[in-house]
Each structure stands twice: as C-alpha cells, then as structure tokens.
Design a protein around this motif. Sequence first.
Motif, short mmCIF file in Angstrom:
data_model
loop_
_atom_site.label_atom_id
_atom_site.label_comp_id
_atom_site.label_asym_id
_atom_site.label_seq_id
_atom_site.Cartn_x
_atom_site.Cartn_y
_atom_site.Cartn_z
N GLY A 85 74.64 71.63 60.58
CA GLY A 85 75.07 72.83 61.07
C GLY A 85 75.05 74.23 60.18
N VAL A 86 74.83 73.61 58.89
CA VAL A 86 74.54 75.00 57.84
C VAL A 86 73.17 75.40 58.22
CG1 VAL A 86 74.08 75.44 55.60
CG2 VAL A 86 76.16 74.18 56.15
N VAL A 87 72.35 74.28 58.45
CA VAL A 87 70.81 74.84 58.54
C VAL A 87 70.73 75.53 59.81
CG1 VAL A 87 68.47 73.71 59.01
CG2 VAL A 87 70.10 72.80 57.34
N ILE A 88 71.20 74.95 60.98
CA ILE A 88 71.18 75.66 62.21
C ILE A 88 71.67 77.18 62.19
CG2 ILE A 88 71.50 75.56 64.47
CD1 ILE A 88 70.28 72.96 64.62
N PHE A 89 72.90 77.34 61.47
CA PHE A 89 73.65 78.35 61.37
C PHE A 89 72.77 79.35 60.65
CE2 PHE A 89 76.17 81.57 59.43
CZ PHE A 89 77.26 81.69 60.27
N LEU A 90 72.19 79.00 59.47
CA LEU A 90 71.31 80.08 58.73
C LEU A 90 70.15 80.42 59.63
CD1 LEU A 90 71.58 78.50 55.27
CD2 LEU A 90 72.93 80.56 56.13
N PHE A 91 69.82 79.85 60.59
CA PHE A 91 68.65 80.04 61.45
C PHE A 91 68.90 80.90 62.62
CE2 PHE A 91 65.73 76.87 59.18
CZ PHE A 91 64.82 77.84 58.92
N THR A 92 70.03 80.69 63.32
CA THR A 92 70.49 81.14 64.55
C THR A 92 71.66 82.32 64.44
OG1 THR A 92 72.10 79.33 64.92
CG2 THR A 92 69.71 79.37 65.66
N VAL A 93 72.96 81.57 63.99
CA VAL A 93 74.29 82.47 64.34
C VAL A 93 74.19 83.73 63.38
CG1 VAL A 93 76.55 82.29 63.95
CG2 VAL A 93 75.33 80.29 64.57
N ARG A 94 73.53 83.51 62.11
CA ARG A 94 73.39 84.54 61.11
C ARG A 94 72.65 85.67 61.73
NH1 ARG A 94 71.15 84.64 54.87
NH2 ARG A 94 71.21 87.15 54.88
N ARG A 95 71.70 85.41 62.42
CA ARG A 95 70.76 86.51 63.03
C ARG A 95 71.19 86.95 64.43
NH1 ARG A 95 65.65 85.22 59.55
NH2 ARG A 95 66.66 83.94 58.30
N LEU A 96 71.54 86.15 65.05
CA LEU A 96 71.82 86.38 66.55
C LEU A 96 73.24 86.75 67.02
CD1 LEU A 96 69.12 83.78 67.93
CD2 LEU A 96 68.72 86.26 67.71
N ARG A 97 73.44 87.30 68.19
CA ARG A 97 74.65 87.58 68.67
C ARG A 97 74.66 87.03 70.29
NH1 ARG A 97 76.33 87.07 65.10
NH2 ARG A 97 76.47 88.38 63.18
N MET A 98 75.78 86.41 70.65
CA MET A 98 76.17 86.09 71.84
C MET A 98 75.23 85.43 72.60
SD MET A 98 79.27 86.87 71.83
CE MET A 98 79.73 86.58 73.57
N ASP A 99 74.61 86.29 73.71
CA ASP A 99 73.75 85.41 74.62
C ASP A 99 72.50 84.91 74.03
OD1 ASP A 99 73.62 88.05 74.32
OD2 ASP A 99 73.23 88.81 76.60
N TYR A 100 72.11 85.72 73.19
CA TYR A 100 70.79 85.29 72.30
C TYR A 100 71.00 83.85 71.73
CZ TYR A 100 68.94 89.69 73.90
OH TYR A 100 68.27 90.63 74.56
N LEU A 101 72.37 83.85 70.97
CA LEU A 101 72.74 83.00 70.32
C LEU A 101 72.83 81.57 71.09
CD1 LEU A 101 74.05 81.55 67.55
CD2 LEU A 101 76.08 82.53 68.29
#
Lengths: 327, 268
Positions: A85-101
């Motif tokens: 989760g941490v790895v995926i978070f740092l690649f995705t959630v941190r940078r993207l919002r909503m639909d892109y996420l």
Amino acid sequence: MLFFLTDLLTLGCINAIMVVSLNVQYGFAGILNVSQYMYVAIGAYVAGVTTMGRPTVPGNTWAPGWTLPWYLGLVLAGVVASGLGVVIFLFTVRRLRMDYLAIVTVASAYIIWNLIDTNYGLFNGDTGIFGVPYITGNANLSTEQYSGVVLAVAAVILGLFVWVSRRIFRSPYGRVLRGIREDEVITTAFGRTSWRAQLWVFVIGCFMAGVGGGLLIFYITAWSPAAWLPIESFALFSALVIGGSGNYWGAVFGGFLVLEGILELVRFLPSFGDPAAAGAFRLLLVGVLLIAILRYRPEGVIPERWLRWYGAPARRLWGRLRPGVSQ
Amino acid sequence: MADGDVILDVRGVGHAYGGFWAVRECSFDVPRGSVTGLIGPNGAGKSTLVEMLSRSLEVHAGSIVYDGMEMQRWGPERAARHGVARTFQTARVLRRTPVIENVLIGAQGQIGEQPWKAIFRRRAWAGQEEALRREARELLDWLGLRDHVDAPAGSLSGGQRRLMEIARALMARPKLILLDEPTAGVFPEMSRLIAQRVREVAADGVTILLVAHNMDFLETVADEVVCMAQGHVVARGTLDAVRTNEEVISAYLGHGSSGARRRAPEGV
C-alpha cells in the motif's frame, strides 16, 4: 442448517472486514481506491505461504513456505499488504486525485494480478496455493465446528477494526480526513498536507484488508488468481455505497447484506436454464440495488450523518436534565 | 505597534494568467498590528494578490517577505503553519459538517491529528480537544453564532458563513489574517459586527489585510488603504487621502473623465 448459518456469518464477518477497510480509505478520507480486493488477495497469499509450509504435491511452487502460527501469518498478511500500500500510495494517491486515481489503482491491480498469475515461483501462478491447514492445527474438527472457530476469530477482529474506525472517526485526525475529503483547499489553507494525512489511513485500510484476506484463506484453505479478479473491488465499493459510506456500521451492514446476503438469497431461487445464471443474477441484483440506493438514498442505508452528531442530542438532553443549566 | 515594524513586505510581485499580468510590479508593506484595506475596481488584481499572499497562487515575479522570511516559494500549508490565516472570496465551508467542527479545522498543532495517538492514546489529546472545543464555542459565541454551533455549516446564511470563516481563521491563532471581501453579500447589521470584531482582533496585535468594496466598512476598520488598479498599487494612505487621489478616481472612472466629474463615485 447450522452450518449454513455459521458459514453465512463467518463469510459475512470476513466480508465486513474488507468493506470496513475500504471505508477508512474511501468513506473517511475520500481516497478512491478501486483496487482494495488486491490487498485482500495479497493478505490471503501471505497468510497462506507463511503458515502452510512447502508444497507437497510435485509441480507446485510457492515461497517462502514457512510454518508460522496462524496469528503471526495474519499479522504478516496485514503488514505486507500495507507495505505494498505504501509503495502504491507514493506512486499514485500522492500525485493523483479522484477519477485519475481510480484509473491508476485499477491499473495497479491488473498489473499485480498478471504478475502473480504468470509467475509460478512466488504464489504458484494461475494454479494458486492450496492445502492451508486449519488454524486449530490437528484437532479433528468438522466443517461446522471449524466454521464456528473462524467465526469467533473473525468477529473479534471485525470488532477491533470497527473500534479502530470509531477512534479515527471521532478524533481530530478523522476530522482532518473529512475536511480533505470534502474540500482540500480549506485543509491546505490551514496547514494540512493532504497526502501525509491520507498516507496513514491508506496504510491502515490496507492492513485491515490484508488481515481480512488472511482470514478468508484460513477459512476456505485455498487461493488462486481466479478468486480475486480485479473486478471484485467493485463489489466492495457497491457494498460500501449501499451500506453507507463514511459510517463504519454502514460498512459492516454492507459487507453482510450485499456481499453475503444477496449471494445466499440467490441460492434459494429455483434453478432455471444455465447454472451460471445464479451468479449473473447476483451481480444483476447488486446492480439494481446500487441504482436504487443512489436514486432514493444516496447516503446509503446507514448514512454517515447518523454518527456525525452523536454528541449533540445527548449533550442537549444532559443539559436539560441538569438543574440550573440551560442550553 | 512598534514603529517601522513590518510584518509583510510585498516587493515587485507579479502573477500572470497565461500571458496576462493580473498583478505586476506590485509593492507595498503592511505594518504589524494594523488593519490594511485593499481596494480597487474589479479586475485590479486584489484577489490574485491575496491568493499569492496566502501562497495558493504561484508568484511569477518579485518577492514577499513575511515576518522576516521570504515566502514566495512556500506552499499554502507552510504559510498557514507560520501564522497566515485566511478567508475565501466566496466562503468555503464543509457543508455537511457541524459548524464547530468546521471551526476546529482552523486550530493548529492538534496532538490528536497524529494517527497513532488518535487511535491508541486518546488520553494524550482528549484534554487539548476539550480546550479547543471550548475555545471554538467562545469564538462562535463572540461572533454571534451561538445558536448554530452544532448545525451543519451548509445551513448557515452567507453572512454567517463569513463569520464562521473568521472564527476558523482565529482558531489558528494567526499573526496575519487575509480577509477576502468579508462583507460581500452581508447585510449591514452583520457587517457592523464584523467590523467591530476585526478591530478587536487587531487590538490584540494581529495584523489584518482585507479586500473590501464597502467604504463605510473600510472607514470603521482600516488604518490605511492600498488602492490597486490594473495590477499596480496606485495609491496608499488613509481612506480619506486615497479617496481624493486623482489616480484613484481615474482608476475607478476611467481615464477620460472630465474635471467636472472628478469626484469619487457613489460609495467610494
């Protein structure tokens, strides 16, 4: 009949754990994670391969094949799931919002699914892992009895996770998460870094999902890519939205009703035509229910609102009861 | 207010939307503990400037010195942590959330926001939370929102939302408050209350920079006003001095105005 009931409740509890795990991410913090079932799957694999030893049937491989006690396996399942989760978070959630996420999380689930499906060294590829021992060890239990054992364990863990959810919800941390969910501009203008706050709740959610997956494999004793098609995450989402996103009791309700209740309901239908029709009918029913809920009760069956003002009416009543204090 | 003590020094700041410089070569300073009004016709760049000062908008030219620190590269979170609080041009509230919870978002340094402590060490933050709730209630009381403490913020009127935003900003115990049109769409009774409260806050040594169009309001609250037009500062001084300034008048009326019409328009 007894087995039917315990089986229903056990799977209900496990499903509720998964929906509760999604609730802390999506319900509390608005993280649109459409890959939650992947963390469940990772948890299941990890719990399996760390407790069941090396494969005995030739031609099968999985690593590391430890024989840890089941509770350590469960903890490891949660830890590995949250690590991913941490790895995926740092690649995705941190940078993207909503639909892109949402798109990227689905993509991540497909990538991981394909990696596991085609690599035989780690989790035995598309054959999957099987023969996970009962958590009761060698005690000779009937399926009914074992179902009861897992039910007890799952119920305790579900209770623990609901308690954790409640603590988060009622703490200043939960307040900031709701603020980020509703309007990030406000929380940012008041000094909160969104991704830092969201990271922990995401990790907690992944941990819960991993533990849920671990329980599931201890109960059904086998796991393979066919059991966790990335599409399953949408079922979790439907359950959360129907139950009441943001409310942990809504999540529990959704887990029991949507994922378990409807499945069992379909079982009582007279069989007609294609035997696969029952499964399709289940999905159809979930879809119809989802549309109906979104149309007539968009906050879900048990809305978050019911938790929100928990203090206010009680305080007012207390004020009225205390002599000389008006409120 | 110590003489010459400046909390905010804006030096040649600019921001361009595409190729258009909404704010350009804008310079002025704000003395500590003062109430400074920012006026100017529509499109003068006041709100753009406020967005830059709250660090929500990139600074494309110049520098901003806040409390001795260059802040033009900070993010909004950092500005907030250093004591800059703000309200929004159109009030932003969490609609479904009770008013008191909205206000508590403003409070900085909450122990209970650390996930681990939030979950497992309730005792570490329960006391602080209780104190903050009390403080928030007092603030809401002081701003005339006593009856709305537990109501969802979406049920507040426009004026009440502005008051709630002020309460939220004050919860942060800021050094500098940026108020973007605190009286827009607020009925006179309530804008008088806002003016009174702004003065009281300033008396406690908090610096306030506010964008306003309402001259009666500015007359009661502002020590000084800065008038902007087309992204520049055109005049600065007391409200009366600025009102009669030729450049200000031409900024409001356009350059072609004749001598006979050279007086401030209604309300200016």
